[in-house]
Design a protein around this motif. Structure first.
Motif: not given
Length: 174
Positions: A38-44, A49-50, A120-122, A144-145
């Motif tokens: 439903d969504a992609i969450l990119v963490l701070g 590259g995230r 998405v985080t590292f 994912v990373d």
């Protein structure tokens, strides 16, 4: 002198045990195969590259929207992303607090009707983020990373930082 050598040797053994025991948590955490969400969450965090990975996954059709955590005072890259034109929705938010817990709370509010989110985080943050976000949101989380290169000093820092973050998260409610 002998006490100093024994103490130093004991400390080295403890550090070695911690590194080995936490290796699967920080260095080789479980990541997930990407599926429609439903969504992609990119963490701070570091711009490692995230953001690009999150945008690429959305462009490839894995989700109709990208949530960008924007706890930064001034980030030209994040500002460009938040105001850029994409074929998918971009939702930028300033988490409160400006931590993974705040990001989990934002996900709970924004994604109340969603079933699956790609996060998405590292690498060193994945396990702790999975724990915290899982406390805040009941849906399926796929991690994912971008796998950025981290120096040995950065790995050492992240072992300590993420461990302290786990302790803090243990006592925090979402």
């Amino acid at each position: 002198m002998r006490r100093i050598l024994l103490a130093t040797g004991g400390l080295l053994v403890v550090v070695l045990i911690a590194v080995v025991a936490l290796w699967p948590v920080y260095v080789r955490p479980r990541t997930d195969a990407v599926r429609a969400a439903d969504a992609i969450l990119v963490l701070g965090g570091a711009h490692d590259g995230r953001e690009q990975l999150g945008l690429r996954l959305a462009a490839e059709g894995f989700a109709p929207r990208v949530l960008i955590s924007n706890p930064y005072e001034r980030s030209p890259m994040v500002n460009r992303i938040c105001h850029g034109g994409y074929s998918f929705e971009i939702i930028c938010f300033d988490p409160s607090p400006r931590t993974t817990l705040g990001e989990g709370r934002a996900l709970a509010g924004l994604g109340a009707e969603w079933d699956r989110v790609i996060v998405v985080t590292f690498t060193p943050h994945i396990s702790r983020a999975r724990y915290i976000l899982g406390k805040c949101w009941a849906g399926e989380l796929l991690f994912v990373d971008p796998r950025p290169h981290l120096s040995p000093a950065r790995w050492a820092w992240d072992y300590a930082y993420q461990s302290a973050g786990y302790v803090k998260a243990w006592f925090a409610d979402c």
